[in-house]
Design a protein around this motif. Sequence first.
Motif, PDB file in Angstrom:
ATOM      1  N   ALA A  59      -3.655  15.226  -6.112  1.00 11.07           N
ATOM      2  CA  ALA A  59      -3.463  15.990  -7.341  1.00 11.07           C
ATOM      3  C   ALA A  59      -2.228  15.498  -8.088  1.00 11.07           C
ATOM      4  CB  ALA A  59      -3.338  17.473  -7.016  1.00 11.07           C
ATOM      5  N   THR A  60      -2.216  15.725  -9.383  1.00 12.45           N
ATOM      6  CA  THR A  60      -1.124  15.243 -10.229  1.00 12.45           C
ATOM      7  C   THR A  60       0.234  15.747  -9.744  1.00 12.45           C
ATOM      8  OG1 THR A  60      -2.596  15.169 -12.151  1.00 12.45           O
ATOM      9  CG2 THR A  60      -0.226  15.193 -12.581  1.00 12.45           C
ATOM     10  N   ALA A  61       0.300  17.014  -9.348  1.00 15.35           N
ATOM     11  CA  ALA A  61       1.575  17.576  -8.895  1.00 15.35           C
ATOM     12  C   ALA A  61       2.069  16.871  -7.635  1.00 15.35           C
ATOM     13  CB  ALA A  61       1.422  19.069  -8.639  1.00 15.35           C
ATOM     14  N   GLN A  62       1.147  16.549  -6.723  1.00 14.84           N
ATOM     15  CA  GLN A  62       1.544  15.850  -5.501  1.00 14.84           C
ATOM     16  C   GLN A  62       2.013  14.433  -5.798  1.00 14.84           C
ATOM     17  OE1 GLN A  62      -2.216  16.467  -3.374  1.00 14.84           O
ATOM     18  NE2 GLN A  62      -1.108  17.661  -1.856  1.00 14.84           N
ATOM     19  N   ARG A  63       1.321  13.753  -6.691  1.00 12.59           N
ATOM     20  CA  ARG A  63       1.732  12.392  -7.043  1.00 12.59           C
ATOM     21  C   ARG A  63       3.115  12.394  -7.688  1.00 12.59           C
ATOM     22  NH1 ARG A  63      -0.364   7.238  -8.140  1.00 12.59           N
ATOM     23  NH2 ARG A  63      -2.482   7.816  -7.595  1.00 12.59           N
ATOM     24  N   GLN A  64       3.368  13.361  -8.547  1.00 14.51           N
ATOM     25  CA  GLN A  64       4.676  13.436  -9.189  1.00 14.51           C
ATOM     26  C   GLN A  64       5.779  13.698  -8.167  1.00 14.51           C
ATOM     27  OE1 GLN A  64       4.015  16.495 -12.139  1.00 14.51           O
ATOM     28  NE2 GLN A  64       3.304  15.035 -13.681  1.00 14.51           N
ATOM     29  N   GLN A  65       5.460  14.478  -7.149  1.00 16.96           N
ATOM     30  CA  GLN A  65       6.456  14.786  -6.126  1.00 16.96           C
ATOM     31  C   GLN A  65       6.700  13.598  -5.201  1.00 16.96           C
ATOM     32  OE1 GLN A  65       5.312  18.001  -3.534  1.00 16.96           O
ATOM     33  NE2 GLN A  65       7.364  18.241  -2.694  1.00 16.96           N
ATOM     34  N   ARG A  66       5.617  12.925  -4.774  1.00 15.07           N
ATOM     35  CA  ARG A  66       5.735  11.825  -3.806  1.00 15.07           C
ATOM     36  C   ARG A  66       5.990  10.483  -4.482  1.00 15.07           C
ATOM     37  NH1 ARG A  66       0.261  13.347  -0.485  1.00 15.07           N
ATOM     38  NH2 ARG A  66       0.859  15.460   0.119  1.00 15.07           N
ATOM     39  N   LYS A  67       5.646  10.365  -5.769  1.00 11.77           N
ATOM     40  CA  LYS A  67       5.803   9.130  -6.549  1.00 11.77           C
ATOM     41  C   LYS A  67       4.718   8.093  -6.248  1.00 11.77           C
ATOM     42  CE  LYS A  67       9.574  11.010  -8.037  1.00 11.77           C
ATOM     43  NZ  LYS A  67       9.555  11.751  -9.320  1.00 11.77           N
ATOM     44  N   PHE A  68       3.826   8.350  -5.312  1.00  3.42           N
ATOM     45  CA  PHE A  68       2.751   7.407  -5.023  1.00  3.42           C
ATOM     46  C   PHE A  68       1.647   8.126  -4.261  1.00  3.42           C
ATOM     47  CE2 PHE A  68       5.584   7.282  -1.376  1.00  3.42           C
ATOM     48  CZ  PHE A  68       4.741   7.223  -0.278  1.00  3.42           C
ATOM     49  N   ASN A  69       0.464   7.512  -4.283  1.00  9.97           N
ATOM     50  CA  ASN A  69      -0.654   7.969  -3.458  1.00  9.97           C
ATOM     51  C   ASN A  69      -0.599   7.154  -2.174  1.00  9.97           C
ATOM     52  OD1 ASN A  69      -3.175   8.131  -2.151  1.00  9.97           O
ATOM     53  ND2 ASN A  69      -4.292   8.427  -4.057  1.00  9.97           N
ATOM     54  N   GLN A  70      -0.472   7.828  -1.046  1.00 13.03           N
ATOM     55  CA  GLN A  70      -0.295   7.128   0.221  1.00 13.03           C
ATOM     56  C   GLN A  70      -1.475   6.212   0.557  1.00 13.03           C
ATOM     57  OE1 GLN A  70      -0.657  10.362  -0.130  1.00 13.03           O
ATOM     58  NE2 GLN A  70      -2.363  11.045   1.162  1.00 13.03           N
ATOM     59  N   VAL A  71      -2.672   6.592   0.157  1.00 12.94           N
ATOM     60  CA  VAL A  71      -3.847   5.769   0.451  1.00 12.94           C
ATOM     61  C   VAL A  71      -3.835   4.498  -0.402  1.00 12.94           C
ATOM     62  CG1 VAL A  71      -6.363   5.679   0.469  1.00 12.94           C
ATOM     63  CG2 VAL A  71      -5.193   7.782   1.147  1.00 12.94           C
ATOM     64  N   GLU A  72      -3.533   4.633  -1.665  1.00  8.37           N
ATOM     65  CA  GLU A  72      -3.469   3.470  -2.542  1.00  8.37           C
ATOM     66  C   GLU A  72      -2.406   2.481  -2.067  1.00  8.37           C
ATOM     67  OE1 GLU A  72      -2.925   4.845  -6.525  1.00  8.37           O
ATOM     68  OE2 GLU A  72      -4.735   6.076  -6.501  1.00  8.37           O
ATOM     69  N   GLY A  73      -1.369   2.980  -1.416  1.00  5.67           N
ATOM     70  CA  GLY A  73      -0.332   2.101  -0.891  1.00  5.67           C
ATOM     71  C   GLY A  73      -0.852   1.128   0.145  1.00  5.67           C
ATOM     72  N   TRP A  74      -1.909   1.513   0.872  1.00  5.91           N
ATOM     73  CA  TRP A  74      -2.511   0.623   1.872  1.00  5.91           C
ATOM     74  C   TRP A  74      -3.511  -0.346   1.252  1.00  5.91           C
ATOM     75  CZ3 TRP A  74      -3.690   5.780   4.610  1.00  5.91           C
ATOM     76  CH2 TRP A  74      -2.558   6.220   5.302  1.00  5.91           C
ATOM     77  N   LEU A  75      -3.857  -0.145  -0.015  1.00  2.59           N
ATOM     78  CA  LEU A  75      -4.932  -0.921  -0.639  1.00  2.59           C
ATOM     79  C   LEU A  75      -4.438  -1.839  -1.754  1.00  2.59           C
ATOM     80  CD1 LEU A  75      -7.612   1.937  -0.926  1.00  2.59           C
ATOM     81  CD2 LEU A  75      -7.402   0.198   0.872  1.00  2.59           C
ATOM     82  N   THR A  76      -3.179  -2.221  -1.706  1.00  5.45           N
ATOM     83  CA  THR A  76      -2.619  -3.027  -2.789  1.00  5.45           C
ATOM     84  C   THR A  76      -3.234  -4.421  -2.874  1.00  5.45           C
ATOM     85  OG1 THR A  76      -0.788  -3.616  -1.301  1.00  5.45           O
ATOM     86  CG2 THR A  76      -0.412  -1.820  -2.870  1.00  5.45           C
ATOM     87  N   ASP A  77      -3.854  -4.896  -1.807  1.00  5.86           N
ATOM     88  CA  ASP A  77      -4.509  -6.210  -1.835  1.00  5.86           C
ATOM     89  C   ASP A  77      -6.021  -6.092  -1.852  1.00  5.86           C
ATOM     90  OD1 ASP A  77      -2.082  -7.615  -1.758  1.00  5.86           O
ATOM     91  OD2 ASP A  77      -1.964  -7.400   0.423  1.00  5.86           O
ATOM     92  N   VAL A  78      -6.529  -4.909  -2.187  1.00  4.54           N
ATOM     93  CA  VAL A  78      -7.970  -4.645  -2.176  1.00  4.54           C
ATOM     94  C   VAL A  78      -8.398  -4.147  -3.551  1.00  4.54           C
ATOM     95  CG1 VAL A  78      -9.795  -3.219  -1.160  1.00  4.54           C
ATOM     96  CG2 VAL A  78      -7.941  -4.069   0.281  1.00  4.54           C
ATOM     97  N   ASP A  79      -9.537  -4.616  -4.021  1.00  2.00           N
ATOM     98  CA  ASP A  79     -10.097  -4.076  -5.262  1.00  2.00           C
ATOM     99  C   ASP A  79     -10.743  -2.726  -4.959  1.00  2.00           C
ATOM    100  OD1 ASP A  79      -9.389  -6.287  -6.805  1.00  2.00           O
ATOM    101  OD2 ASP A  79     -11.232  -7.356  -6.293  1.00  2.00           O
ATOM    102  N   TRP A  80     -10.313  -1.695  -5.663  1.00  2.10           N
ATOM    103  CA  TRP A  80     -10.889  -0.375  -5.441  1.00  2.10           C
ATOM    104  C   TRP A  80     -11.205   0.304  -6.763  1.00  2.10           C
ATOM    105  CZ3 TRP A  80      -7.672   3.351  -7.504  1.00  2.10           C
ATOM    106  CH2 TRP A  80      -6.309   3.039  -7.601  1.00  2.10           C
ATOM    107  N   LEU A  81     -12.080   1.317  -6.671  1.00  2.00           N
ATOM    108  CA  LEU A  81     -12.564   2.012  -7.855  1.00  2.00           C
ATOM    109  C   LEU A  81     -11.972   3.409  -7.926  1.00  2.00           C
ATOM    110  CD1 LEU A  81     -14.538   1.986 -10.302  1.00  2.00           C
ATOM    111  CD2 LEU A  81     -16.256   2.978  -8.758  1.00  2.00           C
ATOM    112  N   ASP A  82     -11.421   3.747  -9.062  1.00  2.00           N
ATOM    113  CA  ASP A  82     -10.837   5.070  -9.302  1.00  2.00           C
ATOM    114  C   ASP A  82     -11.966   6.024  -9.699  1.00  2.00           C
ATOM    115  OD1 ASP A  82      -9.013   7.079  -9.677  1.00  2.00           O
ATOM    116  OD2 ASP A  82      -8.323   6.371 -11.625  1.00  2.00           O
ATOM    117  N   ALA A  83     -12.801   6.404  -8.730  1.00  2.00           N
ATOM    118  CA  ALA A  83     -14.018   7.154  -9.023  1.00  2.00           C
ATOM    119  C   ALA A  83     -13.843   8.664  -8.956  1.00  2.00           C
ATOM    120  CB  ALA A  83     -15.132   6.732  -8.057  1.00  2.00           C
ATOM    121  N   LEU A  84     -12.830   9.131  -8.248  1.00  2.00           N
ATOM    122  CA  LEU A  84     -12.638  10.562  -8.044  1.00  2.00           C
ATOM    123  C   LEU A  84     -11.346  11.044  -8.687  1.00  2.00           C
ATOM    124  CD1 LEU A  84     -13.594  10.725  -4.254  1.00  2.00           C
ATOM    125  CD2 LEU A  84     -15.043  11.372  -6.195  1.00  2.00           C
TER     126      LEU A  84
END
Length: 226
Positions: free
Chosen positions: A127-152
């Motif tokens: 959620a937006t509030a969590q991202r603002q608090q943590r500054k990043f999405n922890q899952v996306e941090g593991w996928l920086t070398d992978v092509d992924w789709l922002d579907a959800l």
Amino acid sequence: MFERCLWCDNQLRPTLTVTWFFSLQPYQAPQLCHRCQPLFEPPKQPQCSQCGRFQTDVLICGDCQAWNEWGFAVLKNQALYPYHGMMQEYLDRYKFKGDYALRLLVKERLERCLPDDGSLIVPIPVATAQRQQRKFNQVEGWLTDVDWLDALVAKPKTTNQHQRSRQQRLQTWQPFSINPAAVTQLQGVSVCLVDDVYTTGQTVHQAQRLLLQNGAAQVCSVTLAR
């Protein structure tokens, strides 16, 4: 040449071999000391053949049987680690305390679990509030070398539904909405969800349901822990 272990911060001295010297490959600093390295080796233990729960056999666990009885599509999940002890500490330091460098400790292992059959990779959003608090999405941090789709898209958290039964909540609760820009790419394709922890399974099952409703042919998932 001195480096520090990403986990314990102790100083370590990497061994530069003759083979590496003549390979002309760039130097890659080690991430863990010899004491911490075994902590991040995935355990060799039987897992539920459906959700990846660590147990004494590979039979479908009671949780998965319940999901099947409640009318949800079968969801094959692959988990790397059991969610206790060291993995709880890892996620606390990485996810909640914001030590972003720790993503490197599991990044390659998680990437190797992703399907190589052309499936679309879809990280579970926060959620937006969590991202603002943590500054990043922890899952996306593991996928920086992978092509992924922002579907959800994660919906804002609503009031609880404690007065309803678990089955009633599961049939009505949907924490995500679909990204309209991704619908065309979802049609008739396989999707692999990626999340940090599979606990009750509600998050990945509800995400699976929404993706199937919007054209995905099938959905599996990979989680760091179960």
